[in-house]
Design an enzyme around this catalytic site. Structure first.
Site, PDB file in Angstrom:
ATOM      1  N   SER A  47       1.026  -1.164  -0.145  1.00 44.31           N
ATOM      2  CA  SER A  47      -0.034  -0.053  -0.069  1.00 44.31           C
ATOM      3  C   SER A  47       0.889   1.221   0.075  1.00 44.31           C
ATOM      4  CB  SER A  47      -0.782   0.097   1.189  1.00 44.31           C
ATOM      5  OG  SER A  47      -0.174  -0.325   2.328  1.00 44.31           O
ATOM      6  N   ASP A  85       5.400  -7.227   2.755  1.00 38.01           N
ATOM      7  CA  ASP A  85       4.752  -7.537   1.660  1.00 38.01           C
ATOM      8  C   ASP A  85       5.221  -7.728   0.191  1.00 38.01           C
ATOM      9  OD1 ASP A  85       1.776  -7.923   0.738  1.00 38.01           O
ATOM     10  OD2 ASP A  85       1.417  -5.900   0.899  1.00 38.01           O
ATOM     11  N   GLU A 117      -0.421 -12.199  -2.028  1.00 32.11           N
ATOM     12  CA  GLU A 117      -1.997 -12.188  -2.217  1.00 32.11           C
ATOM     13  C   GLU A 117      -2.373 -13.467  -3.034  1.00 32.11           C
ATOM     14  OE1 GLU A 117      -3.198  -8.558  -4.255  1.00 32.11           O
ATOM     15  OE2 GLU A 117      -2.335  -7.336  -2.631  1.00 32.11           O
ATOM     16  N   GLU A 180      -9.596  -9.618   3.284  1.00 32.60           N
ATOM     17  CA  GLU A 180     -10.106  -8.119   2.857  1.00 32.60           C
ATOM     18  C   GLU A 180     -11.112  -7.993   2.193  1.00 32.60           C
ATOM     19  OE1 GLU A 180      -6.942  -5.817   1.245  1.00 32.60           O
ATOM     20  OE2 GLU A 180      -8.175  -3.934   0.863  1.00 32.60           O
TER      21      GLU A 180
HETATM   22  O1  KIV Z   1      -0.637  -3.578   1.393  1.00 34.53           O
HETATM   23  C1  KIV Z   1      -1.255  -3.365   2.676  1.00 34.53           C
HETATM   24  O2  KIV Z   1      -1.160  -2.375   3.392  1.00 34.53           O
HETATM   25  C2  KIV Z   1      -2.176  -4.526   2.967  1.00 34.53           C
HETATM   26  C3  KIV Z   1      -3.096  -4.371   3.951  1.00 34.53           C
HETATM   27  C4  KIV Z   1      -3.998  -3.241   3.741  1.00 34.53           C
HETATM   28  C5  KIV Z   1      -3.425  -5.835   4.616  1.00 34.53           C
HETATM   29  O3  KIV Z   1      -2.233  -5.496   2.120  1.00 34.53           O
END
Ligand code: KIV
Length: 262
Positions: A47, A85, A117, A180
């Site tokens: 994000s 992530d 994901e 989500e």
């Molecule tokens: O990228 C992110 O911040 C996320 C969260 C919203 C779970 O995947």
């Protein structure tokens, strides 16, 4: 000082029905505040493409950018478990590339785990990364990296598919799963069916934990605020007011004052 959160801590919390508090962070000062506030899990989310880089989606974020931010956040955190992530196309092209990129998060950025994901479609990838000794958090429901395939960020309501995805990522070895944009009644059933903790965002109150994007929670996000977000502060307005005061004082010759001079 409390010892740093581990996977065992998270499993015990689920067992005892203690809610897991998760939040994103991307830089040192905020990561330190988040960590010192007792948040259990910090996700260095992709994000950051939107809230830090001003992109319109998470798709342009690169591995090197994720490693850069994850390393900074890991340096700040003494309590929370840090999850890095995996950005778009860092794990989809081949299992070898996925394992190598996941390894970079632990080796170069000091995170304890990675997130990626997808559900059943990525179960082999989860299995391979987890098999390499790297804890993996899955992410189902709205998966922002598939925004074009989903036709937008739409709430996901196919209960059968969501449950199948959740069970599949658990048996592939995921230590946790982010839910989500899923109706509350479905995430309740998924949370009950799984032994691993579910972390919800826009997925109602029944998940084992909750996560928000830090900039949304703080009111630092100037754009559209999704329904699931609660803004606990208006830091954007506070910062704007302070900066305007500074600009006015510079122009009026009031800053710097005598006490600010050598
Ligand atoms: O990228 C992110 O911040 C996320 C969260 C919203 C779970 O995947």
């Amino acid at each position: 000082m409390q010892s740093q959160v581990t996977l065992t801590t998270l499993y015990k919390m689920k067992e005892k029905a203690e809610k897991i508090v998760a939040l994103t962070a991307y830089d040192y000062p905020f990561a330190k505040i988040v960590d010192e506030s007792g948040v259990h899990m910090i996700l260095v989310g992709d994000s950051l493409g939107m809230v830090i880089q001003g992109e319109s989606s998470t798709l342009p974020v690169t591995m090197d950018q994720m490693i850069y931010h994850s390393r900074i956040v890991s340096r700040a955190a003494k309590f929370a478990i840090i999850v890095g992530d995996m950005p778009f196309m860092s794990y989809q092209a081949s299992i070898e590339q996925a394992v190598a990129n996941a390894g970079r998060f632990l080796k170069e950025a000091g995170t304890a785990a990675v997130k990626l994901e997808g559900g059943a479609a990525v179960s082999e990838i989860i299995q391979a990364i987890s098999g390499a000794g790297i804890p993996v958090q899955a992410h189902i429901g709205i998966t922002p990296q598939s925004v074009h395939k989903m036709g937008g960020y739409k709430v996901q309501r196919d209960e059968e598919r969501l449950m199948a995805d959740a069970l599949e990522v658990e048996s592939a070895g995921a230590f946790s799963v982010v839910l989500e944009g899923i109706p509350s009644n479905i995430s309740k059933k998924i949370t009950k069916a799984l032994t691993i903790p579910t972390i919800g965002i826009g997925a109602g109150p029944h998940c084992d934990g909750q996560i928000l994007v830090l900039h949304d929670l703080l009111g630092l996000n100037q754009g559209h605020v999704p329904k699931f977000v609660k803004q606990y502060a208006a830091i954007g307005d506070t910062a704007g007011t302070a900066i305007k005061r500074y600009a006015n004082e510079v122009q009026a010759g009031k800053f710097p004052a005598k006490k600010h001079c050598y």
